[in-house]
Design a protein around this motif. Structure first.
Motif, PDB file in Angstrom:
ATOM      1  N   LEU A 168       0.868  -1.255   0.012  1.00  0.00           N
ATOM      2  CA  LEU A 168      -0.014   0.026   0.189  1.00  0.00           C
ATOM      3  C   LEU A 168       1.030   1.254  -0.076  1.00  0.00           C
ATOM      4  O   LEU A 168       0.546   2.256  -0.773  1.00  0.00           O
ATOM      5  CB  LEU A 168      -1.010  -0.101   1.217  1.00  0.00           C
ATOM      6  N   ILE A 169       1.749   1.215   0.918  1.00  0.00           N
ATOM      7  CA  ILE A 169       2.651   2.660   1.121  1.00  0.00           C
ATOM      8  C   ILE A 169       3.385   2.664  -0.255  1.00  0.00           C
ATOM      9  O   ILE A 169       3.528   3.727  -0.806  1.00  0.00           O
ATOM     10  CB  ILE A 169       3.651   2.278   2.315  1.00  0.00           C
ATOM     11  N   ALA A 170       3.935   1.544  -0.994  1.00  0.00           N
ATOM     12  CA  ALA A 170       4.483   1.708  -2.128  1.00  0.00           C
ATOM     13  C   ALA A 170       3.704   2.302  -3.209  1.00  0.00           C
ATOM     14  O   ALA A 170       4.100   2.928  -4.234  1.00  0.00           O
ATOM     15  CB  ALA A 170       5.072   0.260  -2.576  1.00  0.00           C
ATOM     16  N   ASN A 171       2.552   2.089  -3.241  1.00  0.00           N
ATOM     17  CA  ASN A 171       1.355   2.549  -3.965  1.00  0.00           C
ATOM     18  C   ASN A 171       0.894   3.890  -3.589  1.00  0.00           C
ATOM     19  O   ASN A 171      -0.049   4.327  -4.199  1.00  0.00           O
ATOM     20  CB  ASN A 171       0.390   1.620  -4.196  1.00  0.00           C
ATOM     21  N   GLY A 172       1.581   4.555  -2.687  1.00  0.00           N
ATOM     22  CA  GLY A 172       0.903   5.903  -1.900  1.00  0.00           C
ATOM     23  C   GLY A 172      -0.378   5.720  -1.535  1.00  0.00           C
ATOM     24  O   GLY A 172      -0.861   6.800  -1.290  1.00  0.00           O
ATOM     25  N   ILE A 173      -0.557   4.710  -0.881  1.00  0.00           N
ATOM     26  CA  ILE A 173      -2.012   4.785  -0.126  1.00  0.00           C
ATOM     27  C   ILE A 173      -1.630   4.511   1.253  1.00  0.00           C
ATOM     28  O   ILE A 173      -1.062   3.635   1.742  1.00  0.00           O
ATOM     29  CB  ILE A 173      -2.789   3.308  -0.751  1.00  0.00           C
ATOM     30  N   GLU A 174      -2.412   5.361   2.128  1.00  0.00           N
ATOM     31  CA  GLU A 174      -2.267   5.294   3.681  1.00  0.00           C
ATOM     32  C   GLU A 174      -2.975   4.071   3.938  1.00  0.00           C
ATOM     33  O   GLU A 174      -4.211   3.992   3.854  1.00  0.00           O
ATOM     34  CB  GLU A 174      -2.743   6.676   4.117  1.00  0.00           C
ATOM     35  N   PRO A 175      -2.351   3.373   5.023  1.00  0.00           N
ATOM     36  CA  PRO A 175      -3.050   2.278   5.533  1.00  0.00           C
ATOM     37  C   PRO A 175      -3.899   2.668   6.811  1.00  0.00           C
ATOM     38  O   PRO A 175      -3.374   3.535   7.610  1.00  0.00           O
ATOM     39  CB  PRO A 175      -2.355   1.252   5.887  1.00  0.00           C
ATOM     40  N   MET A 176      -4.973   2.306   6.662  1.00  0.00           N
ATOM     41  CA  MET A 176      -6.022   2.491   8.081  1.00  0.00           C
ATOM     42  C   MET A 176      -6.703   1.207   8.570  1.00  0.00           C
ATOM     43  O   MET A 176      -7.128   0.390   7.638  1.00  0.00           O
ATOM     44  CB  MET A 176      -7.260   3.609   7.739  1.00  0.00           C
TER      45      MET A 176
END
Ligand code: FCB
Length: 447
Positions: free
Chosen positions: A108-116
């Motif tokens: 997720l982080i590699a794709n620029g998406i913040e994990p919740m």
């Protein structure tokens, strides 16, 4: 024309949960959860469906992350299967389980998406249920220990944590009404479960602070609003009771350190009470950093002496319905949001779930779901009204990224922006995916 324009830093996202999408129920050292048991119990889940394979996200999480990226999502709300981390609920830690969520979060982080991350979206380890589950106060310690393990392992990677998803479902739907795992029908037990879960929430927030975890923590109750059919006092009171049973029962302890009096009195008169020990209410009322709100439906209700414990019944006033037969009631969403502000202040709010089940029409490999688009559009309009009125909403997570296991309804009620073929696990974005992508890109729309 009116412009519905959300703030630049608004967090647009989508949500899923572990049991509904992961599959791989016996891989990577995962223990069994109460949903594995429940789904295998005859007559509990439609068509005998189980989450054994679900969307196979355990293996296809990279595809899911790519879909989120394609959507332009800023964040992804997922949940952790407790029995992947502690197969027996407590005791031995399963490193392979942690490793799976590291792979997911890194992707997720590699794709620029913040994990919740939601710690509890209903898949309690079966081993704990065998010892009484949430009806047993000892489950609180097991949960806090599991939460601490997660906080430490994901320090600096996951910055937004949710303790519990929909405590009403965990307690009343699962232990009073018996529709969800573990499937009990016992009102006092449901009150016990609700109370232990709230104490577990408070203890977890406390631990989060003690450990100095970087980030924010909150809880995600589900909400429904019932407005009275008439202004007759008995109808008004019946709706107040229903709203207190569903909403205030979880909000008041967290924000005010007390249970709603109207519900306490009503239950007491019938011989029921929550099992409060000294200090519990203070524990529950730990300051949270944000509030998650799940909103789908609500309606109109009135007094009916035959209407069960609450002496309440819903009235069908002919509201339009989703294919789940749930009222489409966007105005109730506005009412809930204003009610949050009026009663609990300007705490930051994330809409942690909102969405609808609709059948889509397939033609030439495309999935058309105009009514899902319309449902989301109508709710975003009300959300905007609430925000313009001062409700401090920071983000919106559509439910759900993809079609998945819809609990007691198995695979018959797909909520996804993305269609999933449950034989091949092929994912195909629906029209609503492309529409939502455009909303995210524009940050709003015209009405
Ligand atoms: C909510 C649940 C979620 C999903 C939606 C449709 O109650 O949190 O898992 O099932 O409903």
């Amino acid at each position: 024309m009116t412009m519905i324009q959300f703030p630049k830093d608004f967090i647009w996202g989508s949500a899923t949960s572990s049991y509904q999408i992961e599959g791989a129920y016996n891989e990577g050292g995962r223990g069994l959860s109460i949903w594995d048991t429940f789904a295998r119990t005859e007559g509990k889940v439609l068509n005998g469906d189980t989450g054994d394979l679900a969307c196979d996200s355990y293996h296809r999480y990279a595809e899911d992350a790519a879909l989120l990226r394609g959507l332009g999502a800023k964040a992804y709300r997922f949940s952790v299967a407790w029995p992947r981390i502690f197969p027996q609920g407590d005791g031995e830690l399963n490193i392979e389980g942690l490793e799976y969520y590291h792979r997911l979060v890194d992707e997720l982080i590699a794709n620029g998406i913040e994990p919740m991350c939601t710690l509890y979206h209903w898949d309690l380890p079966q081993a704990l249920q065998d010892r009484g589950g949430w009806g047993n106060r000892e489950t609180i310690d097991a949960f806090v220990n599991y939460a601490e393990t997660m906080f430490k392992s994901f320090q600096g990677k996951i910055k937004t944590w949710i303790t519990f998803n929909e405590p009403w479902c965990v307690s009343f739907l699962s232990n009073e009404l018996g529709d969800h795992a573990p499937g009990n029908r016992d009102f006092q037990l449901a009150l016990n479960v609700a109370h232990h879960l709230l104490v577990a929430h408070g203890e977890t927030v406390k631990r989060f602070r003690e450990l100095g975890v970087e980030g924010q923590i909150g809880i995600a109750p589900n909400t429904e609003w019932f407005e009275p059919f008439t202004r007759k006092p008995e109808d008004v009171e019946a709706c107040n009771r229903r709203n207190a049973y569903f909403n205030n029962w979880f909000f008041d302890p967290v924000f005010k350190g007390e249970y709603p009096q109207i519900a306490l009195d009503w239950y007491k008169a019938k011989g029921f009470a929550p099992p409060v020990l000294p200090g519990d209410m203070e524990t529950i009322a730990q300051k949270v950093d944000f509030l998650g709100i799940n909103y789908y439906t609500g309606g109109v209700g009135r007094y009916n002496p035959e209407g069960g414990l609450l002496e309440f019944e819903a009235v069908d006033t002919g509201m339009e319905k989703t294919d789940f037969n749930w009222n489409i009631y966007p105005h109730g969403f506005l009412t809930i949001l204003n009610w949050v502000k009026d009663n609990y202040g300007t705490i930051p709010v994330y809409i942690t779930e909102n969405g609808a089940y609709y059948e889509s029409e397939e033609s030439g490999g495309e999935y058309h779901d105009p009514r899902r688009i319309e449902y989301i559009r109508r709710h975003l309009i009300q959300l905007y009204r609430a925000m313009e009125s001062g409700v401090n909403v920071k983000g919106y997570f559509q439910w759900s990224l993809m079609d998945n296991f819809e609990w007691a309804f198995g695979y018959t009620k797909p909520f996804g922006l993305v269609h999933v073929d449950f034989k091949t696990f092929k994912r195909t974005p629906k029209d609503s995916y492309y529409w939502y992508k455009e909303i995210i890109a524009q940050g709003g729309f015209e009405i």
